[in-house]
Design a protein around this motif. Structure first.
Motif, PDB file in Angstrom:
ATOM      1  N   ASP A 112      11.818 -27.160 -39.607  1.00 53.30           N
ATOM      2  CA  ASP A 112      12.500 -27.065 -40.886  1.00 53.30           C
ATOM      3  C   ASP A 112      11.601 -26.742 -42.066  1.00 53.30           C
ATOM      4  O   ASP A 112      12.071 -26.581 -43.168  1.00 53.30           O
ATOM      5  N   THR A 113      10.299 -26.695 -41.871  1.00 57.65           N
ATOM      6  CA  THR A 113       9.415 -26.439 -43.002  1.00 57.65           C
ATOM      7  C   THR A 113       8.717 -25.100 -42.830  1.00 57.65           C
ATOM      8  O   THR A 113       8.626 -24.552 -41.743  1.00 57.65           O
ATOM      9  N   ARG A 143      10.620 -25.789 -55.000  1.00 56.04           N
ATOM     10  CA  ARG A 143      11.312 -26.710 -54.091  1.00 56.04           C
ATOM     11  C   ARG A 143      10.610 -28.053 -54.006  1.00 56.04           C
ATOM     12  O   ARG A 143      11.154 -29.019 -53.502  1.00 56.04           O
ATOM     13  N   GLU A 187      10.316 -32.776 -51.317  1.00 57.08           N
ATOM     14  CA  GLU A 187      10.612 -31.395 -50.953  1.00 57.08           C
ATOM     15  C   GLU A 187      12.118 -31.210 -50.849  1.00 57.08           C
ATOM     16  O   GLU A 187      12.798 -31.983 -50.196  1.00 57.08           O
ATOM     17  N   LEU A 237      15.071 -29.725 -49.244  1.00 60.53           N
ATOM     18  CA  LEU A 237      15.357 -29.120 -47.941  1.00 60.53           C
ATOM     19  C   LEU A 237      16.852 -28.919 -47.753  1.00 60.53           C
ATOM     20  O   LEU A 237      17.650 -29.728 -48.222  1.00 60.53           O
ATOM     21  N   THR A 238      17.212 -27.866 -47.049  1.00 59.78           N
ATOM     22  CA  THR A 238      18.617 -27.674 -46.707  1.00 59.78           C
ATOM     23  C   THR A 238      18.941 -28.533 -45.499  1.00 59.78           C
ATOM     24  O   THR A 238      18.219 -28.529 -44.514  1.00 59.78           O
ATOM     25  N   ASN A 239      20.007 -29.277 -45.610  1.00 56.81           N
ATOM     26  CA  ASN A 239      20.464 -30.066 -44.474  1.00 56.81           C
ATOM     27  C   ASN A 239      21.770 -29.536 -43.910  1.00 56.81           C
ATOM     28  O   ASN A 239      22.246 -30.013 -42.893  1.00 56.81           O
ATOM     29  N   SER A 255      21.425 -28.802 -50.168  1.00 61.12           N
ATOM     30  CA  SER A 255      20.061 -29.305 -50.069  1.00 61.12           C
ATOM     31  C   SER A 255      19.938 -30.623 -50.819  1.00 61.12           C
ATOM     32  O   SER A 255      20.793 -30.971 -51.640  1.00 61.12           O
ATOM     33  N   TYR A 270      13.689 -34.630 -50.128  1.00 60.74           N
ATOM     34  CA  TYR A 270      13.202 -35.480 -49.033  1.00 60.74           C
ATOM     35  C   TYR A 270      11.745 -35.797 -49.279  1.00 60.74           C
ATOM     36  O   TYR A 270      11.022 -35.014 -49.898  1.00 60.74           O
ATOM     37  N   TYR A 283      10.823 -37.107 -42.278  1.00 62.75           N
ATOM     38  CA  TYR A 283      11.491 -36.882 -43.553  1.00 62.75           C
ATOM     39  C   TYR A 283      12.464 -38.007 -43.853  1.00 62.75           C
ATOM     40  O   TYR A 283      13.218 -38.449 -42.993  1.00 62.75           O
ATOM     41  N   GLY A 326      16.122 -25.680 -42.783  1.00 63.92           N
ATOM     42  CA  GLY A 326      15.289 -26.028 -43.935  1.00 63.92           C
ATOM     43  C   GLY A 326      14.683 -24.923 -44.610  1.00 63.92           C
ATOM     44  O   GLY A 326      14.522 -23.847 -44.541  1.00 63.92           O
TER      45      GLY A 326
END
Length: 165
Positions: free
Chosen positions: A6-7, A18, A29, A31-33, A52, A55, A62, A165
């Motif tokens: 995801d990164t 971000r 950070e 992040l898209t979940n 997003s 996190y 995370y 992510g």
């Protein structure tokens, strides 16, 4: 899978919006979940909604800092030729991702839907045959019973959801 897909490796938190510097000196950070893709095969219009949230990465794990998502909507009509994967590689195959356009992702998602829809239809047909039901509608497209949200979504909107992510 133990790897975190995801990164983006090499992202500089001091220059990427971000990331947010917290009072304790760590970075959160964004992040898209969840990603929702909407495609209308009639009008050929498509949108993506990226949900997003911030996190905090503690020891490689995370932790969500808030439950309220921030939603970014992108209209892909003008971005079909855009390639977002500059310098990135597929974490499983090692293939470069920088040559895949938004239009290519759309075709890939259509192929995934086709493959998974056929697999579900075959599984339903096999289950019906095992149960002795000769009147199965496994391939009819009726998902009113037992659809686990495999990505087909609403036929009129072409909705697909996935975490990323």
């Amino acid at each position: 899978m133990s790897e975190n897909y995801d990164t983006l490796a090499g992202v500089d938190p001091t220059t990427n919006p971000r990331f947010k510097l917290l009072p304790n000196g760590q970075y959160s950070e964004q992040l898209t979940n969840q990603v929702q893709l909407f495609w209308d095969p009639v009008t050929q219009e498509g949108r993506a909604f990226f949900n997003s949230a911030p996190y905090l990465n503690i020891g490689g794990i995370y932790n969500a800092l808030q439950a309220v998502p921030d939603v970014l909507m992108v209209d892909f009509l003008d971005k079909l030729g855009t390639c977002y994967g500059k310098g990135l590689r597929d974490p499983v195959t090692g293939e470069p991702l920088d040559g895949i356009s938004v239009a290519g992702v759309s075709i890939l998602m259509s192929a995934a839907f086709d493959t998974e829809f056929i697999a579900r239809a075959l599984a339903l047909a096999a289950a019906a045959a095992a149960a002795g039901d000769s009147g199965s509608s496994a391939g009819s497209g009726d998902t009113s019973s037992g659809d686990s949200g495999s990505g087909s979504g609403n036929a009129s909107s072409g909705t697909t959801s996935s975490g990323s992510g």
